[in-house]
Design a protein around this motif. Structure first.
Motif, PDB file in Angstrom:
ATOM      1  N   LEU A  53      30.410  25.475  39.123  1.00 54.88           N
ATOM      2  CA  LEU A  53      31.704  24.794  39.126  1.00 54.88           C
ATOM      3  C   LEU A  53      32.368  24.890  37.751  1.00 54.88           C
ATOM      4  O   LEU A  53      33.569  25.166  37.647  1.00 54.88           O
ATOM      5  CB  LEU A  53      31.527  23.335  39.558  1.00 54.88           C
ATOM      6  N   SER A  54      31.604  24.699  36.696  1.00 57.06           N
ATOM      7  CA  SER A  54      32.143  24.813  35.331  1.00 57.06           C
ATOM      8  C   SER A  54      32.666  26.215  35.058  1.00 57.06           C
ATOM      9  O   SER A  54      33.746  26.392  34.484  1.00 57.06           O
ATOM     10  CB  SER A  54      31.070  24.458  34.297  1.00 57.06           C
ATOM     11  N   GLU A  55      31.917  27.212  35.465  1.00 59.34           N
ATOM     12  CA  GLU A  55      32.348  28.602  35.265  1.00 59.34           C
ATOM     13  C   GLU A  55      33.626  28.898  36.042  1.00 59.34           C
ATOM     14  O   GLU A  55      34.527  29.577  35.535  1.00 59.34           O
ATOM     15  CB  GLU A  55      31.232  29.564  35.677  1.00 59.34           C
ATOM     16  N   ALA A  56      33.716  28.399  37.270  1.00 60.90           N
ATOM     17  CA  ALA A  56      34.918  28.623  38.081  1.00 60.90           C
ATOM     18  C   ALA A  56      36.128  27.921  37.467  1.00 60.90           C
ATOM     19  O   ALA A  56      37.245  28.467  37.481  1.00 60.90           O
ATOM     20  CB  ALA A  56      34.684  28.148  39.513  1.00 60.90           C
ATOM     21  N   MET A  57      35.929  26.726  36.917  1.00 61.21           N
ATOM     22  CA  MET A  57      37.038  26.008  36.264  1.00 61.21           C
ATOM     23  C   MET A  57      37.542  26.808  35.066  1.00 61.21           C
ATOM     24  O   MET A  57      38.747  26.945  34.851  1.00 61.21           O
ATOM     25  CB  MET A  57      36.605  24.622  35.781  1.00 61.21           C
ATOM     26  N   ALA A  58      36.613  27.349  34.280  1.00 60.55           N
ATOM     27  CA  ALA A  58      36.992  28.127  33.103  1.00 60.55           C
ATOM     28  C   ALA A  58      37.736  29.402  33.519  1.00 60.55           C
ATOM     29  O   ALA A  58      38.737  29.778  32.892  1.00 60.55           O
ATOM     30  CB  ALA A  58      35.757  28.477  32.278  1.00 60.55           C
ATOM     31  N   LYS A  59      37.268  30.033  34.562  1.00 60.62           N
ATOM     32  CA  LYS A  59      37.873  31.295  35.006  1.00 60.62           C
ATOM     33  C   LYS A  59      39.254  31.095  35.625  1.00 60.62           C
ATOM     34  O   LYS A  59      40.172  31.873  35.381  1.00 60.62           O
ATOM     35  CB  LYS A  59      36.948  31.976  36.014  1.00 60.62           C
ATOM     36  N   HIS A  60      39.411  30.030  36.430  1.00 58.87           N
ATOM     37  CA  HIS A  60      40.644  29.846  37.198  1.00 58.87           C
ATOM     38  C   HIS A  60      41.548  28.726  36.675  1.00 58.87           C
ATOM     39  O   HIS A  60      42.638  28.521  37.198  1.00 58.87           O
ATOM     40  CB  HIS A  60      40.305  29.578  38.671  1.00 58.87           C
ATOM     41  N   LYS A  78      46.996  20.600  42.092  1.00 57.17           N
ATOM     42  CA  LYS A  78      46.213  21.419  41.176  1.00 57.17           C
ATOM     43  C   LYS A  78      45.667  20.524  40.080  1.00 57.17           C
ATOM     44  O   LYS A  78      46.373  19.672  39.557  1.00 57.17           O
ATOM     45  CB  LYS A  78      47.053  22.529  40.566  1.00 57.17           C
ATOM     46  N   GLY A  79      44.409  20.732  39.751  1.00 56.40           N
ATOM     47  CA  GLY A  79      43.812  19.951  38.686  1.00 56.40           C
ATOM     48  C   GLY A  79      42.394  20.393  38.422  1.00 56.40           C
ATOM     49  O   GLY A  79      41.847  21.252  39.111  1.00 56.40           O
ATOM     50  N   LYS A  80      41.814  19.791  37.401  1.00 54.28           N
ATOM     51  CA  LYS A  80      40.423  20.074  37.077  1.00 54.28           C
ATOM     52  C   LYS A  80      39.783  18.815  36.514  1.00 54.28           C
ATOM     53  O   LYS A  80      40.472  17.938  35.996  1.00 54.28           O
ATOM     54  CB  LYS A  80      40.307  21.239  36.099  1.00 54.28           C
TER      55      LYS A  80
END
Length: 161
Positions: A53-60, A78-80
């Motif tokens: 999940l952390s990697e996907a947040m950083a990527k997108h 949209k948010g994180k």
């Protein structure tokens, strides 16, 4: 008697929300709450869920979901999250609200993991709300429920259904 935590929330501070899990419902809740101005943390304790999940947040740059419940008024959120962890000590203590977006078989082990980290006045929601949440919660959080330190409630249906 009103707890200090509930007074703060009533005085205008938005509750801090911890979303538990990394599945479909969590992917809806994270951007929804974040886009509404809440501080959002995520406890993703299963396997490598927090890392992915952390990697996907950083990527997108976050998660985008579309609410298509009304086809004539499609809404985008949209948010994180502000923090993601597989360790509940990092993300649960600051949460006013904890939303366990999990299969019901996971409620018991997760409640055991987060119990010691719940703040006074915390509200824990289980999704889906049926499936024995009341019985499981009572067996793990009994004294906390009896004293009013913690409240538990179920949510149905799943978001944006």
């Amino acid at each position: 008697m009103e707890s200090e935590q509930s007074k703060e929330v009533m005085d205008g501070r938005k509750p801090v929300i911890c979303v538990v899990g990394g599945g479909n419902a969590s992917h809806v809740l994270i951007p929804y709450f974040s886009s509404k101005g809440h501080t959002v943390t995520v406890f993703a304790g299963h396997s490598d869920e927090a890392k992915r999940l952390s990697e996907a947040m950083a990527k997108h740059g976050g998660i985008t979901v579309f609410d298509r419940c009304n086809p004539k008024n499609i809404r985008e959120y949209k948010g994180k999250p502000d923090m993601i962890s597989r360790d509940p000590r990092n993300v649960v203590p600051q949460a006013d609200i904890v939303v366990m977006a999990l299969p019901s078989f996971a409620f018991r082990p997760v409640l055991k993991q987060i119990k010691a980290h719940l703040k006074d006045g915390a509200i824990v929601f289980g999704m889906p709300g049926q499936g024995g949440l009341d019985l499981v919660s009572r067996s793990i959080l009994g004294q906390d429920l009896d004293s009013g330190r913690v409240t538990v409630a179920g949510l149905i249906p799943m978001p944006l259904n």
